[in-house]
Design a protein around this motif. Structure first.
Motif, PDB file in Angstrom:
ATOM      1  N   LYS A   8       0.903  -1.399  -0.033  1.00  0.00           N
ATOM      2  CA  LYS A   8      -0.057  -0.084  -0.069  1.00  0.00           C
ATOM      3  C   LYS A   8       0.674   1.225   0.024  1.00  0.00           C
ATOM      4  O   LYS A   8       0.676   2.329  -0.503  1.00  0.00           O
ATOM      5  CB  LYS A   8      -0.883   0.080   1.238  1.00  0.00           C
ATOM      6  CG  LYS A   8      -1.757   1.154   1.235  1.00  0.00           C
ATOM      7  CD  LYS A   8      -2.878   1.109   2.426  1.00  0.00           C
ATOM      8  CE  LYS A   8      -3.859   2.262   2.345  1.00  0.00           C
ATOM      9  NZ  LYS A   8      -4.806   2.238   3.748  1.00  0.00           N
ATOM     10  N   ASN A  11       2.361   1.703  -3.506  1.00  0.00           N
ATOM     11  CA  ASN A  11       1.410   2.077  -4.471  1.00  0.00           C
ATOM     12  C   ASN A  11       0.965   3.650  -4.239  1.00  0.00           C
ATOM     13  O   ASN A  11       0.739   4.422  -5.404  1.00  0.00           O
ATOM     14  CB  ASN A  11      -0.011   1.391  -4.310  1.00  0.00           C
ATOM     15  CG  ASN A  11       0.359  -0.043  -4.836  1.00  0.00           C
ATOM     16  OD1 ASN A  11       1.073  -0.278  -5.427  1.00  0.00           O
ATOM     17  ND2 ASN A  11      -0.684  -1.113  -4.359  1.00  0.00           N
ATOM     18  N   SER A  12       1.371   3.947  -2.980  1.00  0.00           N
ATOM     19  CA  SER A  12       0.813   5.618  -2.584  1.00  0.00           C
ATOM     20  C   SER A  12       1.994   6.522  -3.405  1.00  0.00           C
ATOM     21  O   SER A  12       1.371   7.471  -3.710  1.00  0.00           O
ATOM     22  CB  SER A  12       0.820   5.894  -1.353  1.00  0.00           C
ATOM     23  OG  SER A  12       2.316   5.727  -0.762  1.00  0.00           O
ATOM     24  N   SER A  15       1.003   6.277  -7.421  1.00  0.00           N
ATOM     25  CA  SER A  15      -0.490   6.495  -7.551  1.00  0.00           C
ATOM     26  C   SER A  15      -0.573   7.454  -8.811  1.00  0.00           C
ATOM     27  O   SER A  15       0.225   8.218  -9.009  1.00  0.00           O
ATOM     28  CB  SER A  15      -0.923   7.174  -6.370  1.00  0.00           C
ATOM     29  OG  SER A  15      -0.634   8.525  -6.056  1.00  0.00           O
ATOM     30  N   GLN A  17      -2.525  10.004  -8.902  1.00  0.00           N
ATOM     31  CA  GLN A  17      -2.604  11.244  -8.333  1.00  0.00           C
ATOM     32  C   GLN A  17      -1.303  11.981  -8.402  1.00  0.00           C
ATOM     33  O   GLN A  17      -0.912  13.116  -8.731  1.00  0.00           O
ATOM     34  CB  GLN A  17      -3.470  11.232  -7.075  1.00  0.00           C
ATOM     35  CG  GLN A  17      -3.784  12.708  -6.563  1.00  0.00           C
ATOM     36  CD  GLN A  17      -4.182  12.777  -5.041  1.00  0.00           C
ATOM     37  OE1 GLN A  17      -3.879  12.215  -4.161  1.00  0.00           O
ATOM     38  NE2 GLN A  17      -5.721  13.390  -5.283  1.00  0.00           N
TER      39      GLN A  17
END
Length: 337
Positions: A8, A11-12, A15, A17
């Protein structure tokens, strides 16, 4: 449980975004610098040219005309290639870091985003971006002034048979104010890679590419912090809901840039002086930022810390306006909030 949390976190950082912030920041930086390239070069020339000469670049319009007469359109764009090469990662890192720090400092929206938080996030974003791209900035500064007909110090002499050929390329410059390149640089030196190698070869290796980093970081931290904080504060006043037209958005950026640049401009002058201290033809020899500051105050007074401010303000308003507007536009097109 540890493996999903690690995945996680990874992935952040990857991302969509975050990628949108990075792409939007890079495009915004390139657009903003290209729009004001002639004024950017003029600012650097005025900052580093010797103070005691009647051959100085004086006045904005007359200097731009002189630049055109001596070097043509290439003179306006001199150094812009490496400037864009520098500003794309610089701006991308700056905007991305600022967006991420805002989220971390507010607990992803759990706490209000106040002015001190914006200032701190902007300052740290500025330091991060400048440290990652500083060598490109130094080389860009060298290239910007290398072909300008800046009056040389009397101690700087020229030699070599190649001089007439170089001088003839800039035949509109007077003999007493010939381009620095005519006496110091070979044609191979007047490229991004050539100038980088010359600095490393003659001025102390890789370390020479970071000359002036400390005053730069000292100036960039408050500049970027004030810039972002001013922009977001002005946006709440000038672009309230229902009144977010293009000219209002551009006005926010122009005012924010002008405010932040005026307050931190002396640091920018110190940065340029430190960056060109190895160019013997200009006669600058400083033993550090404090030595440069004392020397400027002793020889030129406080006014010396604001040389080139007027063309810089003319540059900053459209530059920062273009930067913020392009960033917001591209970010919106990419679907980032």
């Amino acid at each position: 449980m540890a493996e999903p949390e690690k995945q996680k976190a990874t992935n952040s950082w990857l991302s969509p975004q975050l990628s949108s912030y990075f792409i939007a920041g890079g495009i915004a930086g390139a657009a903003s610098r290209t729009v004001v390239s002639p004024l950017e070069r003029l600012k650097i020339i005025q900052q580093v040219q010797p103070a005691s000469s009647d051959k100085q670049y004086k006045g904005v319009w007359s200097s731009l005309v002189r630049m055109w007469q001596e070097e043509g359109f290439k003179g306006y764009m001199r150094g812009n290639g490496i400037n864009c090469l520098r500003i794309i990662p610089y701006s991308a890192v700056q905007f991305t870091t600022y967006e991420q720090l805002k989220k971390w400092f507010t607990g992803h929206g759990a706490r209000p985003l106040d002015t001190p938080t914006r200032l701190c996030a902007g300052a740290l974003a500025g330091i991060t971006s400048v440290c990652t791209t500083y060598p490109l900035d130094l080389v860009r500064s060298r290239l910007s002034i290398a072909t300008a007909s800046i009056p040389l110090q009397s101690s700087a002499t020229s030699s070599g048979a190649a001089q007439p050929a170089l001088v003839s390329a800039y035949h509109t410059a007077s003999a007493s104010a010939r381009p620095v390149a005519a006496t110091v640089f070979s044609p191979q030196d007047l490229t991004m890679w050539g100038m980088t190698l010359k600095v490393m070869r003659e001025e102390g290796g890789v370390r020479a590419l970071y000359r002036g980093l400390v005053p730069t970081a000292m100036g960039v931290a408050p500049y970027v912090g004030i810039n972002f904080a001013s922009y977001e504060a002005l946006r709440g006043i000038i672009t309230p809901p229902g009144k977010s037209s293009v000219h209002r958005k551009l006005l926010c950026g122009a005012l924010a840039g002008s405010i932040s640049q005026t307050l931190t401009y002396p640091f920018d002058v110190l940065r340029r002086k430190m960056q060109v201290t190895g160019m013997n033809a200009l006669g600058y020899k400083y033993n550090g930022a404090l030595d440069a500051l004392r020397s400027i105050l002793r020889t030129e007074g406080v006014k010396g810390l604001y040389r080139g401010l007027w063309p810089n303000l003319l540059k900053v308003a459209p530059s920062i306006a273009t930067s913020f507007f392009t960033y917001e536009l591209v970010k919106e097109l990419l679907g980032a909030s």
